[in-house]
Design a protein around this motif. Structure first.
Motif, PDB file in Angstrom:
ATOM      1  N   ILE A  21      16.570  49.089  23.253  1.00 38.32           N
ATOM      2  CA  ILE A  21      15.152  49.054  22.880  1.00 38.32           C
ATOM      3  C   ILE A  21      14.993  48.623  21.426  1.00 38.32           C
ATOM      4  N   LEU A  22      16.021  48.885  20.620  1.00 32.79           N
ATOM      5  CA  LEU A  22      15.971  48.513  19.200  1.00 32.79           C
ATOM      6  C   LEU A  22      15.980  47.000  18.988  1.00 32.79           C
ATOM      7  N   ARG A  23      16.196  46.216  20.052  1.00 32.89           N
ATOM      8  CA  ARG A  23      16.161  44.756  19.919  1.00 32.89           C
ATOM      9  C   ARG A  23      14.781  44.248  19.542  1.00 32.89           C
ATOM     10  N   THR A  24      13.754  45.071  19.754  1.00 30.42           N
ATOM     11  CA  THR A  24      12.405  44.673  19.337  1.00 30.42           C
ATOM     12  C   THR A  24      12.305  44.571  17.819  1.00 30.42           C
ATOM     13  N   TYR A  25      13.207  45.263  17.101  1.00 30.18           N
ATOM     14  CA  TYR A  25      13.232  45.197  15.631  1.00 30.18           C
ATOM     15  C   TYR A  25      14.281  44.194  15.146  1.00 30.18           C
ATOM     16  N   SER A  26      15.443  44.172  15.824  1.00 27.87           N
ATOM     17  CA  SER A  26      16.509  43.249  15.443  1.00 27.87           C
ATOM     18  C   SER A  26      17.452  43.076  16.617  1.00 27.87           C
ATOM     19  N   ASP A  27      17.758  41.825  16.966  1.00 28.27           N
ATOM     20  CA  ASP A  27      18.671  41.564  18.075  1.00 28.27           C
ATOM     21  C   ASP A  27      20.073  42.106  17.807  1.00 28.27           C
ATOM     22  N   SER A  28      20.444  42.213  16.544  1.00 26.63           N
ATOM     23  CA  SER A  28      21.806  42.635  16.185  1.00 26.63           C
ATOM     24  C   SER A  28      21.972  44.142  16.104  1.00 26.63           C
ATOM     25  N   ASP A  50       8.389  42.238  36.471  1.00 27.54           N
ATOM     26  CA  ASP A  50       7.893  41.690  35.202  1.00 27.54           C
ATOM     27  C   ASP A  50       8.263  42.577  34.012  1.00 27.54           C
ATOM     28  N   LEU A  51       9.557  42.908  33.905  1.00 33.07           N
ATOM     29  CA  LEU A  51      10.034  43.762  32.808  1.00 33.07           C
ATOM     30  C   LEU A  51      10.383  42.913  31.590  1.00 33.07           C
ATOM     31  N   VAL A  52       9.379  42.206  31.067  1.00 35.94           N
ATOM     32  CA  VAL A  52       9.559  41.352  29.904  1.00 35.94           C
ATOM     33  C   VAL A  52       8.435  41.629  28.915  1.00 35.94           C
ATOM     34  N   CYS A  53       8.630  41.075  27.712  1.00 36.99           N
ATOM     35  CA  CYS A  53       7.615  41.188  26.643  1.00 36.99           C
ATOM     36  C   CYS A  53       7.291  42.651  26.371  1.00 36.99           C
ATOM     37  N   GLU A  54       6.020  43.065  26.544  1.00 43.51           N
ATOM     38  CA  GLU A  54       5.653  44.448  26.230  1.00 43.51           C
ATOM     39  C   GLU A  54       6.351  45.467  27.118  1.00 43.51           C
ATOM     40  N   SER A  55       6.826  45.036  28.279  1.00 44.96           N
ATOM     41  CA  SER A  55       7.472  45.951  29.227  1.00 44.96           C
ATOM     42  C   SER A  55       8.989  45.850  29.204  1.00 44.96           C
ATOM     43  N   GLN A  56       9.559  45.136  28.236  1.00 43.17           N
ATOM     44  CA  GLN A  56      11.007  44.933  28.252  1.00 43.17           C
ATOM     45  C   GLN A  56      11.790  46.226  28.052  1.00 43.17           C
TER      46      GLN A  56
END
Length: 444
Positions: free
Chosen positions: A380-387, A136-142
């Motif tokens: 990990i920076l995808r949490t701020y911006s996918d690009s 379950d490495l998704v959402c808060e655990s991604q």
């Protein structure tokens, strides 16, 4: 530099060299696919929160019998900004009124939502199981997915450092290395073996200890002092080469590995992508060899690495709906990544002196391994911006191409055998520039 004369006498490119390249190619075919497994073993399938009225078989009622799965999903999971079901949140209570609002909210207050406290439901149409679904490495655990990749690549780096001596045991058997370490008899034996494999049966009449000692006289004198790790940084020209090559390897490997292990984040068909890479990579590397041999090491690397960076950055601006164009860009990015890595390896080998080449390549390899290990963390920076991670990978690759221009050109140049050869090349280059300046000043 005189070793080239000996090599010409045993066949500079014969059956022996072709067999060596064939074996190396076979080993690479076996090893390199493992670097791409993360796109399958760590693939992130579509997912949503587990909700009782959809996923619990014991929950039943008259109200649910006449409703479709889409209706039950609509009242259980909120929509994101793209009007798709949220992946990480669900309604606290089913919002039955949404079935009569044509997809719009008429109430003033937003329905209460909560995280996926009961787990997730994953789409198994493509991947039955991955480490993402297992843990379950998704959402808060991604971010733990990126950390897992970081630990894996760090383990590879540590293993390469600890067991590098095993590789040196094989490298040390080259005739050049044996001669430069004053093991002339063994070096001569290896040269004669190569000559026989290349079909030169009369090599023993030409190659003797005296011939080897005479041809390699200057290099043998320079190699009498035992080299150590610190010798890489003791002289200015070699120190400059080591630092620049390490920096190039760091940024290029960071970008290359960052792309190769994160194809699944581009939301394209990774199976088709891998097939395309397998088809195109070999002819692309042949084109890379042609460019390296005709444009020179520096310009060809700048060109190839720049195309690699352009491919990464271009993907950012292509909409998700344009799958064919995204696939083309991802394919070119993967191909250019392989060609960039191979051309960088060629240039590094030609810039380093034989007497300490294995040690120097080890230091540069550590720099590359460090960049590779750090590459997953940028996701990990995808949490701020996918690009944002892709922008970093693209910009760093351009930086690596520019750094290459600070290194000497090695096209049609003899390989340096000793540290003194490297220093002499630097002096000759500076004298040439001074003479050019003098001619320009005194011409009129």
């Amino acid at each position: 530099m005189a070793f080239q004369d000996l090599l010409n006498q045993v066949g500079s490119l014969g059956r022996f060299q072709i067999l060596q390249m064939t074996f190396i190619l076979i080993f690479n075919i076996i090893i390199y696919p493992h670097s791409l497994l993360e796109n399958f073993t760590a693939a992130i399938p579509n997912h949503r929160c587990w909700v009782p009225i959809l996923d619990n078989d014991t929950v039943s009622g008259n109200d649910n019998r006449n409703l479709s799965q889409d209706d039950l999903l609509r009242v259980s999971i909120p929509l994101d900004s793209d009007l798709r079901p949220e992946k990480c949140r669900r309604f606290v209570q089913p919002q039955w009124h949404l079935l009569h609002l044509n997809g719009t909210f008429s109430s003033v207050t937003e329905p209460d939502t909560e995280p996926c406290v009961d787990g997730w439901v994953y789409d198994q149409s493509t991947f039955l199981s991955t480490i993402i679904t297992e843990w379950d490495l998704v959402c808060e655990s991604q971010s733990l997915d990126s950390i897992a990749k970081f630990l894996f690549l760090t383990g590879m780096l540590v293993g390469n450092i600890l067991y590098g001596s095993l590789a040196d045991r094989w490298l040390s058997e080259s005739a050049r290395w044996l001669i430069m370490t004053n093991k002339l008899q063994k070096g001569l034996k290896e040269l004669i073996k190569v000559a026989h494999i290349n079909g030169m049966k009369n090599s023993t009449d030409v190659l003797t200890i005296e011939v080897v000692r005479t041809i390699m006289k200057e290099e043998l004198e320079a190699s009498q002092t035992k080299s150590s790790l610190w010798d890489l940084f003791r002289t200015p020209n070699l120190r400059k080469r080591i630092c620049l090559l390490s920096l190039v390897r760091f940024v290029v490997w960071l970008s290359v590995v960052g792309l190769l292990i994160n194809f699944q984040h581009l939301r394209i068909n990774v199976f088709l992508l891998q097939c395309l890479l397998g088809i195109i990579t070999i002819p692309a590397n042949l084109v890379g060899i042609f460019l390296v041999n005709h444009l020179g090491r520096r310009i060809s690397q700048l060109f190839i690495i720049s195309l690699f960076g352009i491919s990464i950055l271009a993907i950012i601006f292509v909409p998700q709906e344009m799958q064919i164009l995204r696939m083309v860009l991802a394919t070119f990015g993967g191909v250019f990544s392989f060609v960039s890595a191979s051309s960088a390896l060629v240039h590094a080998n030609e810039l380093l002196p034989t007497i300490i080449r294995a040690t120097a390549l080890g230091v540069i390899g550590i720099a590359g391994g460090t960049g590779a290990a750090l590459s997953p963390l940028f996701m990990i920076l995808r949490t701020y911006s996918d690009s944002l991670p892709w922008i970093i990978y693209g910009v760093l690759s351009f930086l690596g191409g520019l750094i290459v221009l600070l290194l000497p050109e090695t096209k049609n140049q003899p390989l340096p055998d000793s540290i003194q050869d490297v220093e002499n090349e630097g002096r000759a280059s500076r004298q040439g520039k001074q003479n050019d300046t003098l001619i320009k000043v005194t011409r009129f």
